[in-house]
Structures are given as structure tokens and as C-alpha cells.
Write a protein that holds these residues in place. Structure first.
Motif, PDB file in Angstrom:
ATOM      1  N   THR A   1       0.888  -1.265   0.168  1.00 45.92           N
ATOM      2  CA  THR A   1      -0.213   0.112  -0.124  1.00 45.92           C
ATOM      3  C   THR A   1       0.787   1.240  -0.180  1.00 45.92           C
ATOM      4  OG1 THR A   1      -1.802  -1.030   1.259  1.00 45.92           O
ATOM      5  CG2 THR A   1      -1.819   1.320   1.288  1.00 45.92           C
ATOM      6  N   LEU A   2       2.055   1.315   1.021  1.00 52.12           N
ATOM      7  CA  LEU A   2       2.815   2.381   0.891  1.00 52.12           C
ATOM      8  C   LEU A   2       3.603   2.826  -0.662  1.00 52.12           C
ATOM      9  CD1 LEU A   2       4.772   4.388   2.195  1.00 52.12           C
ATOM     10  CD2 LEU A   2       6.292   2.495   2.765  1.00 52.12           C
ATOM     11  N   PHE A   3       3.888   1.640  -1.326  1.00 52.84           N
ATOM     12  CA  PHE A   3       4.808   1.684  -2.691  1.00 52.84           C
ATOM     13  C   PHE A   3       3.461   2.133  -3.656  1.00 52.84           C
ATOM     14  CE2 PHE A   3       8.220   0.179  -0.448  1.00 52.84           C
ATOM     15  CZ  PHE A   3       9.262   0.489  -1.525  1.00 52.84           C
ATOM     16  N   ALA A   4       2.239   1.835  -3.400  1.00 50.38           N
ATOM     17  CA  ALA A   4       1.195   2.292  -4.341  1.00 50.38           C
ATOM     18  C   ALA A   4       0.794   3.949  -4.042  1.00 50.38           C
ATOM     19  CB  ALA A   4      -0.049   1.307  -4.101  1.00 50.38           C
ATOM     20  N   ASN A   5       0.896   4.130  -2.740  1.00 47.22           N
ATOM     21  CA  ASN A   5       0.577   5.492  -2.446  1.00 47.22           C
ATOM     22  C   ASN A   5       1.831   6.224  -1.538  1.00 47.22           C
ATOM     23  OD1 ASN A   5      -0.563   7.845  -1.735  1.00 47.22           O
ATOM     24  ND2 ASN A   5      -2.175   6.975  -0.383  1.00 47.22           N
ATOM     25  N   PRO A   6       2.803   6.728  -2.234  1.00 47.11           N
ATOM     26  CA  PRO A   6       3.998   7.203  -1.491  1.00 47.11           C
ATOM     27  C   PRO A   6       3.735   8.270  -0.471  1.00 47.11           C
ATOM     28  CG  PRO A   6       4.349   7.045  -3.737  1.00 47.11           C
ATOM     29  CD  PRO A   6       2.776   7.003  -3.604  1.00 47.11           C
TER      30      PRO A   6
END
Length: 409
Positions: free
Chosen positions: A313-318
Motif C-alpha cells: 500500500t505504501l509503494f502504491a501511495n507514497p
């Protein structure tokens, strides 16, 4: 005929002997003197903190017996990687005065190629005993730099646990390195089960037997293909309970497929105990996680990653990098020396547009570029994984070990 381990480029015995500047018997005798020097060097105060940590870990919560202590020091001297990536034996060679001869240097460097195993004893000519390694199914002519008396206690058909190293890289004889633990012939089934546990815990122990390694890679590829067919990908993110249930079902089906061949010819044994529920069971603390990532890599095999869904989720939404819970989790993945570079690489592959922003926030380096700097970062933080030989995550049982495993107690 004995299956003696060899490399394609290793010269035959006569040519090897001619290539040495001193007789093999003299080299064996010299090895004892140099090994004593090396052990003393390894116990120097400069390495004291690291060696003490290794000894504490080896002893666990109990007393450290002599055999374990000797093997721990031996491993530390020959195989443990220091902070700069070198080994103690390499430091010893570089600093030893007067300098070693070319043959002595080659001999000590060859000692890094340790074979650790459970061996069945075959008597040979005086001063040499042939060890049949039950794990890699190869035979090793072994001598001792403490004289033939050191091996005299080993009788035909007995078993022993220990470590051996090459006398010299260009000849086919081996030296006992450290401490041997002998077992009577009647202990064969127990020794076989212990050998199986060693092989499943570290499939890299098969590395010298190319045929077993080839078969293990084939088994891993087949198992990975079944996994992908079942899950639709080699990477899935699931709730912990679902992941555990699905893993158990995967292993159950694979065991059912393998049983006929295993019953008829001893067949290959995988890197897990033959119980699907046990094979699929995740560590208890995983069950409280947000998610579990299952990655069945072509090389590294099947691995599980805690809270992998949050990182995805973090890499999809920096923008979430501003939340310390996300960035702390990523920092833990990067700094944990038990986690390979694989999950980080796969996150970047899944979300290439978010990688630079996430790592800039983590490292506080606004100019960081994954394309330019990513591999250097991994090599710096995950150094040990770049120093390891690649081995399949499956183990294959040789004929003698399979025979002993079928022997009733």
C-alpha cells in the motif's frame, strides 16, 4: 566405485602431487601447526566480542560442551564473515609473519570450503578413512593432522558427525577440522533422521553433489509452477489465517502426488516434514499481522513476509511515507539482516512509480534514484545475501540415506 567429490578443472592425483612444492604428507603435518596458529589468532581480543556472541548463541541457555565449542570456533575461523566481508582465515594469511608459502596459502584458503555432515565410516588404507556423507551422498578420503590414532576409534559401519576441509584445493584428500562425534552402527536410523533434518534446514549442504542439486532445482521449479497455478501468481498477499490454510492445502496436494514414488523407491524428500499442516503453519506472531506476503521466487523459493500488504500500500501511495508506522516497517525490512533483498525488489517491480519517493522519505535523501542507487543500497544493507551461494530450497535424499530412513528402529 567410490563417488569422490571433484571439480571439472581439478587435475588428477599425479598431476596435483607434481604441482605441489612439498609432499602431501608434509603438507598434512604442516596443516596441524598452521591450524593451531589460526585458532589462536581467531581467539585474539580483536575478535573477542564477535566470537563471544557466536559461542553464546551456540550454547543457548545451557552449558556449552567441548564439541560444540570447538566447532563454533572452527566455523568462526573459517567461514564467519567479518564486518568488512573478509574471513578470519583470510586476515590470518594476510598478517602472518613470516609470510606463508604459496602451497600453505592455497591450503588455508581451501579450508573455507567446509563440508559439514553426518558420515558413515568406511575403512581404507592406514592413516585414511573414507567418509560417506549421508547428506550429499559423496565419499571423502579423510586423514587427520593429529596422526592416524585420531581416526583409529572409527570402525567400519560406524557413523560420525563433524566437519572436514580439503588438504589442498588440487588434491582429493580431506582433513578433519575440529571435533568428531562418533556413533555406533546401531544408531543408523537416528543418524539418518538427523541427517535429513540437517539437509532440510540447509539445502546448501548438497552443493557438492551436482546431480542432487540439479534434481532439487527441478523439484523447486515444479513446486513453484503448481503454486502459481493454484494462486494465479508467484506473489500473493493474504490475511494470515487464509495464508496458513492455503499453504497447508498446497503442501497436502503436493505430498499426495509425491507419495507413490516415495513408497516405491525412497524418492526425493522435500525441505519440510511430511505433514501438510506443519508445513503450512506460520510462526505464531504472524497470526496477529495485518497481512502476509507469499513470494515463490524462482531462485529463493517460497518465503513469507510479515505485514507485506502495508508495504504494498505504501509503494502504491507514497504519500503514506509521512505516516511513521509505514516508514518504520520499511526501515525494519531494510535493516533486518535475515530478510533478503527479494521483497524490496518485488515492491519496486510492482510499483515502479512510487519507489523513488518512498526511499527518499525513508533515507532522507531527496536525490535518491532507485534506478541509479537501488542496487548499491541493497548491497550495502544486505551484504551477506550477496556473499551467499544460491541453493535450491528443496533437499533430495541419496540412496543410502533413503535406505537408512526405511530401516526400522
Amino acid at each position: 566405485m567410490l563417488q569422490v567429490p571433484h571439480d571439472d578443472d581439478t587435475p588428477d592425483g599425479a598431476a596435483a602431487a607434481e604441482a605441489l612444492s612439498m609432499p602431501v604428507t608434509e603438507l598434512v603435518a604442516r596443516s596441524g601447526e598452521l591450524k593451531s596458529e589460526l585458532v589462536e589468532f581467531a581467539q585474539h581480543s580483536r575478535f573477542g566480542r564477535q566470537l563471544a556472541a557466536r559461542l553464546r548463541a551456540a550454547g543457548g541457555s545451557g552449558l556449552l560442551d567441548e564439541g560444540i565449542a570447538v566447532r563454533t570456533v572452527d566455523h568462526f575461523a573459517l567461514q564467519h564473515r567479518l564486518h568488512d566481508g573478509t574471513t578470519v582465515v583470510e586476515r590470518f594469511i594476510a598478517q602472518r609473519r613470516p609470510p606463508l608459502t604459496a602451497d600453505e596459502r592455497a591450503m588455508l584458503l581451501g579450508w573455507r570450503d567446509v563440508v559439514e555432515g553426518l558420515f558413515e565410516v568406511h575403512r581404507a588404507d592406514e592413516g585414511t578413512v573414507v567418509f560417506h556423507n549421508l547428506i550429499d551422498d559423496l565419499h571423502y578420503p579423510v586423514c587427520s593432522n593429529m596422526g592416524s590414532e585420531a581416526l583409529a576409534v572409527l570402525e567400519q559401519g560406524m557413523f560420525t558427525y563433524g566437519r572436514i576441509v580439503p588438504v589442498h584445493p588440487v588434491i582429493g584428500h580431506w582433513l578433519v577440522s575440529g571435533y568428531l562425534s562418533p556413533y555406533p552402527q546401531s544408531s543408523g536410523p537416528d543418524v539418518a533422521r538427523a541427517a535429513l533434518r540437517m539437509a532440510t534446514a540447509d539445502p546448501g549442504l548438497l552443493r557438492r553433489n551436482r546431480d542432487l542439486v540439479r534434481r532439487a532445482w527441478q523439484m523447486q521449479a515444479e513446486d513453484r509452477a503448481v503454486f502459481i497455478d493454484r494462486f494465479g501468481s508467484d506473489l500473493v498477499i493474504l490475511p494470515p489465517a487464509t495464508a496458513q490454510e492455503q499453504l497447508a492445502e498446497h503442501h497436502r496436494r503436493r505430498l499426495e502426488e509425491a507419495m507413490p514414488s516415495a513408497e516405491t523407491d525412497g524418492g526425493p524428500t522435500t525441505n519440510s516434514a511430511p505433514d501438510a499442516e506443519e508445513m503450512g503453519r506460520l510462526p505464531g506472531y504472524y497470526m496477529d499481522a495485518d497481512s502476509v506476503g507469499l513470494i515463490y521466487d524462482e531462485i529463493e523459493g517460497l518465503n513469507y513476509y510479515l505485514d507485506f500488504g502495508r508495504l504494498d500500500t505504501l509503494f502504491a501511495n507514497p504519500a503514506l511515507a509521512g505516516d511513521h508506522t509505514y516508514i518504520t516497517l520499511l526501515r525494519n525490512y531494510l535493516s533486518d539482516d535475515t530478510v533478503s533483498p527479494l521483497p524490496l525488489r518485488r515492491l519496486v517491480q510492482r510499483h515502479p512509480d512510487g519507489a523513488d519517493a518512498v526511499f527518499r522519505a525513508l533515507l532522507r535523501k531527496p536525490g535518491f534514484s532507485w534506478t541509479r542507487d537501488g542496487e548499491d543500497l541493497l548491497r550495502s544493507r544486505k551484504k551477506s545475501f550477496f556473499q551467499q551461494d544460491k541453493a535450491p530450497s528443496f533437499s533430495v535424499v541419496g540412496e543410502r540415506l533413503a535406505e537408512l530412513l526405511r530401516t526400522p528402529d
